[in-house]
Design a protein around this motif. Structure first.
Motif, PDB file in Angstrom:
ATOM      1  N   SER A 141       0.826  -1.219   0.000  1.00  0.00           N
ATOM      2  CA  SER A 141       0.000   0.000   0.000  1.00  0.00           C
ATOM      3  C   SER A 141       0.860   1.269   0.000  1.00  0.00           C
ATOM      4  O   SER A 141       0.382   2.353  -0.317  1.00  0.00           O
ATOM      5  N   SER A 142       2.165   1.113   0.340  1.00  0.00           N
ATOM      6  CA  SER A 142       3.045   2.297   0.251  1.00  0.00           C
ATOM      7  C   SER A 142       3.611   2.413  -1.162  1.00  0.00           C
ATOM      8  O   SER A 142       4.456   3.264  -1.420  1.00  0.00           O
ATOM      9  N   GLN A 143       3.153   1.536  -2.065  1.00  0.00           N
ATOM     10  CA  GLN A 143       3.624   1.418  -3.448  1.00  0.00           C
ATOM     11  C   GLN A 143       5.038   0.843  -3.516  1.00  0.00           C
ATOM     12  O   GLN A 143       5.765   1.039  -4.483  1.00  0.00           O
ATOM     13  N   ALA A 144       5.409   0.086  -2.468  1.00  0.00           N
ATOM     14  CA  ALA A 144       6.638  -0.726  -2.559  1.00  0.00           C
ATOM     15  C   ALA A 144       6.385  -1.800  -3.611  1.00  0.00           C
ATOM     16  O   ALA A 144       5.237  -2.141  -3.900  1.00  0.00           O
TER      17      ALA A 144
ATOM     18  N   SER B 287       7.144  -6.565  -1.337  1.00  0.00           N
ATOM     19  CA  SER B 287       5.945  -6.887  -0.551  1.00  0.00           C
ATOM     20  C   SER B 287       5.899  -8.377  -0.245  1.00  0.00           C
ATOM     21  O   SER B 287       5.595  -8.785   0.882  1.00  0.00           O
TER      22      SER B 287
ATOM     23  N   ARG C 249      -3.543  -2.823  -5.472  1.00  0.00           N
ATOM     24  CA  ARG C 249      -2.943  -1.777  -6.304  1.00  0.00           C
ATOM     25  C   ARG C 249      -3.894  -1.296  -7.378  1.00  0.00           C
ATOM     26  O   ARG C 249      -3.985  -0.108  -7.694  1.00  0.00           O
TER      27      ARG C 249
ATOM     28  N   ILE D 146      -2.694   4.182   1.551  1.00  0.00           N
ATOM     29  CA  ILE D 146      -1.604   3.601   2.353  1.00  0.00           C
ATOM     30  C   ILE D 146      -2.158   3.177   3.705  1.00  0.00           C
ATOM     31  O   ILE D 146      -2.974   3.876   4.321  1.00  0.00           O
TER      32      ILE D 146
ATOM     33  N   ARG E  51      -2.327   2.747   7.486  1.00  0.00           N
ATOM     34  CA  ARG E  51      -1.729   3.485   8.609  1.00  0.00           C
ATOM     35  C   ARG E  51      -2.726   3.488   9.759  1.00  0.00           C
ATOM     36  O   ARG E  51      -3.460   4.467   9.928  1.00  0.00           O
TER      37      ARG E  51
END
Ligand code: SDX
Length: 427
Positions: free
Chosen positions: A243-246, A251, A400, A406, A408
């Motif tokens: 979700s952090s676009q890693a 992931s 995605r 993200i 949190r």
């Protein structure tokens, strides 16, 4: 039925919308809760928290139901193969012959693992736990595939997906070959996905290797049974890292680390170690049932209990039946299977387990089959990871494509209130 939930906080009433899923599960939509009430929810371990809407896997823990994209696990385990189920989980439909052939070709095309990766694997001590090695090399893959780092389009995602599906079984097998001090070989393109995994694990350099059909079929079925399980610990890890676009590879690497824990995928290794301990201790299952019930004793009956299933884990039923068949077909006598069955019988008749709805889960019998296949105990969770890879990919892709925010979570602070700094001479 009212489509809202009403709550009252310090005399003030609030209404929160309900979300209802395709299987009539109800969720209280709290997206605006803090803005409207100033309060957050409190749910350690997320036992009551829905993190997302997903169309991939449905579980009914009370009835012991597991379906991938609407198909029951029982039908898929009996009628499909692992690559078909991989396609189904990721893209949502069972593939046609042509789609499956193209998928397989796209995977085969990327099955060569970069030579530099061999140097990394060979740099590990032979004593390295395969799960630690696998998590490391899965992330290290990004060094050789920077094109998979920042993917946005479905085509870019597909490219990253076929690359990790292609290389993961080889990397998994290399963690075993490193332990055995064997040369790191590459996938045999003439063999299927599961057959080539077996050859990569057990093939001896310079010698021919014919995968045993019984072992291949049993492993294919085990991988299907492990392929996805909605928002479990490792999948939630993959989602929140993604979700952090890693990247997908990073992931998945995080998911492997989460799976390693003995309360999660590491339980299949812990079950066999527990059964071997009971065998060495004279096979007295009652003693271990009593230890599991003793709150002062940290011992837990590994392979028993589940966050969602409060009935039999449907996968455990299938694996238990398969264990009998595989050991019989392979002509393997393993006393720990009888100890496992005795433990299960005793536990299921014990009020402690009945009251807490503790049943055997997917990990209780799987290790017995892996052991009969000649797979070392510390490789059991690696096999779980190979099976769970399609689920991790499917969940990451769904998250995605839906451009989920993200992850949190908030907290309830219980620490010190504001206080003044004290110089060290005054402490
Ligand atoms: C997997 O989530 C998934 O979907 C996971 C998984 C997947 O496919 O991804 O299905 C794979 O991880 C299966 C689970 C493998 N883990 C184990 O087999 C480890 C042993 N099981 C437990 O540690 C436990 O059952 C969990 C971790 C699986 C679930 O724990 P929960 O839901 O947090 O439940 P809990 O720890 O709060 O237990 C509730 C009660 C407690 O007793 P009380 O405090 O109420 O008196 O049940 C007891 C626990 O002490 N309990 C056990 C027990 N499991 C729960 N007591 C003895 N032995 C056990 N195995």
């Amino acid at each position: 039925m009212s489509k809202v939930a009403s709550i009252e906080i310090e005399g003030k009433s609030f209404e929160l919308p309900l979300v209802v899923g395709s299987e009539n599960e109800i969720g209280i939509d709290i997206k605006k809760l803090r803005a409207e009430t100033g309060a957050v929810t409190f749910d350690p371990g997320y036992k009551n928290t829905g993190a997302c809407e997903s169309a991939i896997t449905f579980l009914n823990g009370e009835e012991g139901v597991l379906r991938y994209r609407g198909y029951t696990i029982e039908e898929l385990a009996a009628k499909a193969d692992f690559l078909e189920v991989t396609y189904l989980l990721i893209f949502g439909e069972l593939p046609t012959q042509e789609q499956l052939q193209k998928f397989n070709e796209d995977i085969l095309q990327h099955s060569q693992v970069d030579e530099g990766m061999k140097k990394i694997v060979n740099s590990f001590p032979k004593s390295t736990h395969p799960m630690g090695a696998l998590a490391s090399v899965t992330s290290a893959l990004t060094a050789f595939h920077p094109e998979t780092l920042n993917v946005e389009t479905e085509d870019e995602m597909y490219d990253a997906i076929v690359k990790i599906l292609a290389k993961f079984p080889t990397l998994a097998a290399w963690t075993l070959r490193r332990k055995n001090g064997e040369e790191l070989t590459d996938r045999d393109p003439a063999l299927g996905y599961v057959e080539s995994l077996l050859k990569l694990m057990f093939g001896k350099t310079g010698e021919s290797y014919e995968p045993d059909a019984i072992v291949t079929n049993a492993l294919d079925k085990l991988l299907i049974l492990h392929a996805d399980h909605e928002q479990n610990c490792s999948t939630s890890t993959v989602r929140i890292v993604g979700s952090s676009q890693a990247s997908l590879f990073s992931s998945v690497s995080a998911g492997i680390s989460a799976l390693w824990g003995p309360l999660h995928g590491g339980a299949n290794q812990a079950v066999i170690e527990m059964l071997e301990q009971i065998k060495a201790d004279g096979g007295d299952t009652t003693k271990y049932i009593d230890k599991a019930k003793d709150k002062k004793d940290p011992f837990r009956l590994m392979g028993f209990g589940h966050r969602v299933y409060k009935n039999f884990d449907p996968r455990a039923r299938i694996i238990k039946k398969s264990a009998d068949e595989v050991l019989d077909q392979l002509g393997v006598e393993d006393p720990v299977l009888e100890i496992a069955k005795g433990l299960e019988k005793t536990a299921l008749e014990d009020q402690y387990f009945i009251d807490r709805k503790l049943y055997p889960n997917v990990d209780f019998y799987s290790g017995i089959i892996y052991k009969a296949m000649g797979i070392p105990t510390d490789m059991f969770t690696v096999m779980f990871a190979v099976g769970r890879l399609p689920g991790w990919i499917a969940q990451w892709r769904e998250m995605r494509l839906k451009k989920e925010p993200i992850g949190r979570p908030r907290q309830i602070y219980v620490g010190e209130n504001k206080r003044e700094f004290k110089a060290i001479e005054n402490r």
